[in-house]
Design an enzyme around this catalytic site. Structure first.
Site, PDB file in Angstrom:
ATOM      1  N   LEU A 279       3.212   4.358  -0.232  1.00  9.47           N
ATOM      2  CA  LEU A 279       4.495   4.634  -0.879  1.00  9.47           C
ATOM      3  C   LEU A 279       5.156   3.360  -1.391  1.00  9.47           C
ATOM      4  O   LEU A 279       5.774   3.363  -2.452  1.00  9.47           O
ATOM      5  CB  LEU A 279       5.423   5.350   0.104  1.00  9.47           C
ATOM      6  CG  LEU A 279       4.914   6.658   0.708  1.00  9.47           C
ATOM      7  CD1 LEU A 279       5.963   7.254   1.642  1.00  9.47           C
ATOM      8  CD2 LEU A 279       4.530   7.665  -0.374  1.00  9.47           C
TER       9      LEU A 279
ATOM     10  N   SER B 155       0.835  -1.198   0.000  1.00  8.93           N
ATOM     11  CA  SER B 155       0.000   0.000   0.000  1.00  8.93           C
ATOM     12  C   SER B 155       0.869   1.247   0.000  1.00  8.93           C
ATOM     13  O   SER B 155       2.082   1.181   0.245  1.00  8.93           O
ATOM     14  CB  SER B 155      -0.929   0.019   1.225  1.00  8.93           C
ATOM     15  OG  SER B 155      -0.182   0.105   2.426  1.00  8.93           O
TER      16      SER B 155
ATOM     17  N   ASP C 108       7.077  -9.506   8.743  1.00 12.48           N
ATOM     18  CA  ASP C 108       7.092  -8.495   9.792  1.00 12.48           C
ATOM     19  C   ASP C 108       8.520  -7.970   9.887  1.00 12.48           C
ATOM     20  O   ASP C 108       9.440  -8.723  10.216  1.00 12.48           O
ATOM     21  CB  ASP C 108       6.665  -9.128  11.120  1.00 12.48           C
ATOM     22  CG  ASP C 108       6.574  -8.124  12.256  1.00 12.48           C
ATOM     23  OD1 ASP C 108       7.236  -7.072  12.188  1.00 12.48           O
ATOM     24  OD2 ASP C 108       5.857  -8.406  13.238  1.00 12.48           O
ATOM     25  N   VAL C 109       8.713  -6.684   9.600  1.00 13.37           N
ATOM     26  CA  VAL C 109      10.073  -6.151   9.529  1.00 13.37           C
ATOM     27  C   VAL C 109      10.790  -6.167  10.870  1.00 13.37           C
ATOM     28  O   VAL C 109      12.014  -6.034  10.925  1.00 13.37           O
ATOM     29  CB  VAL C 109      10.092  -4.712   8.953  1.00 13.37           C
ATOM     30  CG1 VAL C 109       9.678  -4.719   7.495  1.00 13.37           C
ATOM     31  CG2 VAL C 109       9.234  -3.767   9.788  1.00 13.37           C
TER      32      VAL C 109
ATOM     33  N   SER D 205      10.940  11.055   7.383  1.00 12.71           N
ATOM     34  CA  SER D 205       9.767  11.934   7.367  1.00 12.71           C
ATOM     35  C   SER D 205      10.209  13.338   7.730  1.00 12.71           C
ATOM     36  O   SER D 205      11.212  13.523   8.430  1.00 12.71           O
ATOM     37  CB  SER D 205       8.733  11.452   8.396  1.00 12.71           C
ATOM     38  OG  SER D 205       7.734  12.424   8.613  1.00 12.71           O
TER      39      SER D 205
ATOM     40  N   TYR E 207       7.089   8.833  16.891  1.00 13.88           N
ATOM     41  CA  TYR E 207       7.214   8.844  15.440  1.00 13.88           C
ATOM     42  C   TYR E 207       8.413   9.688  15.006  1.00 13.88           C
ATOM     43  O   TYR E 207       9.239   9.252  14.186  1.00 13.88           O
ATOM     44  CB  TYR E 207       5.933   9.390  14.817  1.00 13.88           C
ATOM     45  CG  TYR E 207       5.916   9.374  13.314  1.00 13.88           C
ATOM     46  CD1 TYR E 207       5.774   8.175  12.613  1.00 13.88           C
ATOM     47  CD2 TYR E 207       6.027  10.547  12.586  1.00 13.88           C
ATOM     48  CE1 TYR E 207       5.749   8.155  11.228  1.00 13.88           C
ATOM     49  CE2 TYR E 207       5.998  10.547  11.208  1.00 13.88           C
ATOM     50  CZ  TYR E 207       5.862   9.352  10.527  1.00 13.88           C
ATOM     51  OH  TYR E 207       5.852   9.338   9.147  1.00 13.88           O
TER      52      TYR E 207
ATOM     53  N   LYS F 145      11.893   8.410  13.072  1.00 11.83           N
ATOM     54  CA  LYS F 145      12.315   8.925  11.774  1.00 11.83           C
ATOM     55  C   LYS F 145      13.647   9.670  11.860  1.00 11.83           C
ATOM     56  O   LYS F 145      14.468   9.605  10.930  1.00 11.83           O
ATOM     57  CB  LYS F 145      11.220   9.826  11.198  1.00 11.83           C
ATOM     58  CG  LYS F 145       9.921   9.089  10.892  1.00 11.83           C
ATOM     59  CD  LYS F 145      10.129   7.949   9.899  1.00 11.83           C
ATOM     60  CE  LYS F 145       8.834   7.306   9.481  1.00 11.83           C
ATOM     61  NZ  LYS F 145       9.006   6.246   8.442  1.00 11.83           N
TER      62      LYS F 145
ATOM     63  N   THR G 102      -1.329   8.907   1.839  1.00 13.22           N
ATOM     64  CA  THR G 102      -1.021   7.531   2.214  1.00 13.22           C
ATOM     65  C   THR G 102      -2.031   7.064   3.251  1.00 13.22           C
ATOM     66  O   THR G 102      -2.788   7.867   3.813  1.00 13.22           O
ATOM     67  CB  THR G 102       0.389   7.425   2.823  1.00 13.22           C
ATOM     68  OG1 THR G 102       0.392   8.068   4.115  1.00 13.22           O
ATOM     69  CG2 THR G 102       1.435   8.059   1.925  1.00 13.22           C
TER      70      THR G 102
ATOM     71  N   PHE H  46       1.849  13.345   2.471  1.00 10.72           N
ATOM     72  CA  PHE H  46       1.533  12.529   1.300  1.00 10.72           C
ATOM     73  C   PHE H  46       0.196  11.829   1.483  1.00 10.72           C
ATOM     74  O   PHE H  46      -0.224  11.540   2.610  1.00 10.72           O
ATOM     75  CB  PHE H  46       2.623  11.488   1.064  1.00 10.72           C
ATOM     76  CG  PHE H  46       3.739  11.960   0.174  1.00 10.72           C
ATOM     77  CD1 PHE H  46       3.880  11.478  -1.111  1.00 10.72           C
ATOM     78  CD2 PHE H  46       4.630  12.916   0.623  1.00 10.72           C
ATOM     79  CE1 PHE H  46       4.895  11.934  -1.944  1.00 10.72           C
ATOM     80  CE2 PHE H  46       5.648  13.379  -0.189  1.00 10.72           C
ATOM     81  CZ  PHE H  46       5.785  12.884  -1.487  1.00 10.72           C
TER      82      PHE H  46
END
Length: 257
Positions: free
Chosen positions: A17, A15, A59-60, A149, A162, A166, A197, A195
């Site tokens: 980006l 989904s 799962d990263v 970001s 967050y 980033k 998203t 963006f």
């Protein structure tokens, strides 16, 4: 690096980006190893890019899961030349809200997915890239593109976790590029602004428009995922991009809220 015939691993591929990046790289002639937690969306991606993609639910934050995705890509296409990390979450909370401290579980989740997940993919994919023969023209063995970001430096209220995650991605870009220079692997981070998203899809239109009018210079609109993907492609194709973070934000300067 000429993308035609190359192999790219993309996380968060189903989904936003990541999806746009898969499409752009495939259009340039690359084959894709697509990693995401959403099996249903991956099925749609597989149908859209039939023959050019291998999909893997991953799962990263889990080493074995990411390694399985890389191994599946190697088994299908023989090598890995490009990695693009797009997996991320934007859970928010204030440091203190009505006398209650920021939930540590939220902090741990955001850091684990956004920052640790990015580095997990980098470190495992770099091993596969280092095994490549150097490109006959550029000497490259691989290119790694991370997603940060604008919040890395302009975090808003509620974005402590967050923004930290980033900013961590921005911070690791130079040392990892230095680590991998001997293998001919470049490392670049893109810091997108506002963006269209899934992270912002839930905003009511009047709220979204207000954010745009207060914070963006020109153009006054949300960025399109295809514009992010266009920059990813350029970074891969332009060998002189390395060890840097690129802002893609229409001149955004974020307010506190």
């Amino acid at each position: 690096m000429n993308l035609n015939g190359k192999v790219a691993v993309v996380s968060g591929a189903a989904s936003g980006l990541g999806l746009a990046t898969c499409r752009a790289l495939a259009e340039a002639g690359a084959r894709i190893g697509a990693l995401d937690r959403d099996a249903e969306r991956l099925r749609h991606l597989d149908e859209a890019l039939k023959g050019s993609v291998v999909t893997m639910t991953a799962d990263v934050t889990e080493a074995a899961s990411v390694q399985a995705g890389i191994d599946a890509t190697l088994a299908a296409f023989g090598s890995v030349h490009v990695v693009v990390s797009c997996a991320g979450v934007g859970d928010a909370a204030k440091t203190v809200s009505r006398g209650t401290p920021f939930p540590l579980a939220v902090w741990d989740k955001v850091i684990a997915i956004n920052l640790t997940g990015t580095f997990n993919l980098i470190r495992l994919a770099a091993v596969a890239m280092a095994a490549n023969a150097p490109d006959g023209v550029t000497g490259e063995r691989g290119v790694i593109v991370n997603t940060a970001s604008g919040a890395a430096t302009q975090g808003q209220i509620g974005q402590a976790a967050y923004s930290a995650s980033k900013a961590g991605i921005v911070g690791l870009t130079l040392p990892v590029a230095r680590d991998l220079a001997e293998y001919g692997i470049r490392v670049v981070t893109i810091a997108p602004g506002l963006f269209e998203t899934p992270l912002v899809a839930g905003l009511p239109p009047p709220v979204a428009q207000g954010i745009i009018e207060r914070n963006l210079a020109f153009p006054q609109r949300m960025g399109h995922a295809a514009e992010f993907a266009m920059l990813v492609r350029h970074v891969v194709e332009n060998t002189y991009f390395n060890a840097t973070t690129i802002s893609l934000d229409a001149g955004a300067r974020m307010s506190a809220r």
